[in-house]
Design a protein around this motif. Structure first.
Motif, PDB file in Angstrom:
ATOM      1  N   UNK A 130       1.078  -1.229  -0.439  1.00 50.18           N
ATOM      2  CA  UNK A 130      -0.312   0.163   0.230  1.00 50.18           C
ATOM      3  C   UNK A 130       0.992   0.956  -0.033  1.00 50.18           C
ATOM      4  N   UNK A 131       1.824   1.566  -1.462  1.00 47.85           N
ATOM      5  CA  UNK A 131       2.532   2.680  -1.403  1.00 47.85           C
ATOM      6  C   UNK A 131       1.731   4.373  -0.943  1.00 47.85           C
ATOM      7  N   UNK A 132       0.651   4.030  -0.779  1.00 43.94           N
ATOM      8  CA  UNK A 132       0.054   5.384  -0.203  1.00 43.94           C
ATOM      9  C   UNK A 132      -0.397   5.156   0.819  1.00 43.94           C
ATOM     10  N   UNK A 133      -0.175   4.423   1.613  1.00 43.63           N
ATOM     11  CA  UNK A 133      -0.402   4.505   3.465  1.00 43.63           C
ATOM     12  C   UNK A 133       1.357   5.351   3.687  1.00 43.63           C
ATOM     13  N   UNK A 134       2.166   5.147   3.026  1.00 38.21           N
ATOM     14  CA  UNK A 134       3.438   6.079   3.203  1.00 38.21           C
ATOM     15  C   UNK A 134       2.745   7.468   3.320  1.00 38.21           C
ATOM     16  N   UNK A 135       2.517   8.149   2.500  1.00 41.95           N
ATOM     17  CA  UNK A 135       1.682   8.924   3.122  1.00 41.95           C
ATOM     18  C   UNK A 135       0.778   9.671   3.409  1.00 41.95           C
ATOM     19  N   UNK A 136       0.099   8.693   3.606  1.00 43.10           N
ATOM     20  CA  UNK A 136      -1.193   8.642   4.646  1.00 43.10           C
ATOM     21  C   UNK A 136      -0.356   8.892   6.560  1.00 43.10           C
ATOM     22  N   UNK A 137       0.295   8.287   6.710  1.00 41.88           N
ATOM     23  CA  UNK A 137       1.208   8.093   7.736  1.00 41.88           C
ATOM     24  C   UNK A 137       1.784   9.175   8.092  1.00 41.88           C
ATOM     25  N   UNK A 138       2.051   9.829   7.123  1.00 40.96           N
ATOM     26  CA  UNK A 138       3.284  11.064   7.449  1.00 40.96           C
ATOM     27  C   UNK A 138       1.863  11.968   7.683  1.00 40.96           C
TER      28      UNK A 138
END
Length: 190
Positions: free
Chosen positions: A135-143
């Motif tokens: 889930x690559x977009x989870x990185x952005x959501x985490x940040x």
């Protein structure tokens, strides 16, 4: 050589950090990186409103953005993505530290320098490769979910850690040479 701030005692001011996440880098050779972390992240993050991601090319005769322009983009970002490429380590991690941009490291098994006495969790974010691939977009959501106070604390810790990664000739302040010597004198990791 490079911009004066790259080795300056103080990082450039965190002025106008209008980009949440920045990455520019080469795509690894397919024959070396089968997991395609960079490729997956570049594709998923392209066009996201608070991320600036750019693929570079290693083709012969290709034109390159001047290194100073790349570093200026780091100065505008709060977080800088540092995914594995052909190897797990990347100079991008250290350039982002010099620029005051919190590194987001996606490289399983990477041993970071000085981790016996520097708390990397205080000034960087680690993401498991499997999580980034799933889930690559989870990185952005985490940040996006990191509270502003925590980001400010990470930036302060990054300013404290920064001198250990700089190369300069000023004997009155710590440098990467001092950190390397300390690491060598501490002996092998336990």
């Amino acid at each position: 050589s490079g911009p004066a701030w790259l080795g300056a005692a103080e990082p450039p001011p965190g002025r106008n950090r209008s980009i949440l996440l920045f990455f520019r880098g080469h795509l690894p050779r397919v024959s070396i990186e089968s997991r395609s972390v960079r490729r997956t992240m570049l594709k998923a993050l392209a066009g996201q409103p608070d991320a600036l991601v750019e693929a570079a090319t290693a083709r012969p005769g290709a034109s390159y953005e001047p290194h100073g322009d790349y570093l200026k983009k780091m100065l505008r970002a709060t977080f800088c993505l540092s995914p594995r490429g052909d190897t797990s380590s990347s100079k991008r991690t250290y350039e982002s530290i010099a620029a005051g941009c919190i590194p987001v490291i996606i490289a399983d098994g990477l041993r970071l320098p000085f981790e016996r006495w520097l708390d990397w969790t205080a000034f960087s974010v680690r993401v498991k490769e499997a999580s980034a691939l799933a889930d690559p977009l989870s990185v952005l959501r985490t940040l996006r979910a990191i509270p502003a106070a925590r980001v400010a604390a990470m930036q302060a810790a990054l300013r404290e850690a920064r001198p250990h990664f700089l190369w300069h000739l000023d004997p009155s302040r710590p440098s990467a040479v001092d950190a390397i010597l300390r690491e060598m004198c501490d002996g092998p990791p336990s």
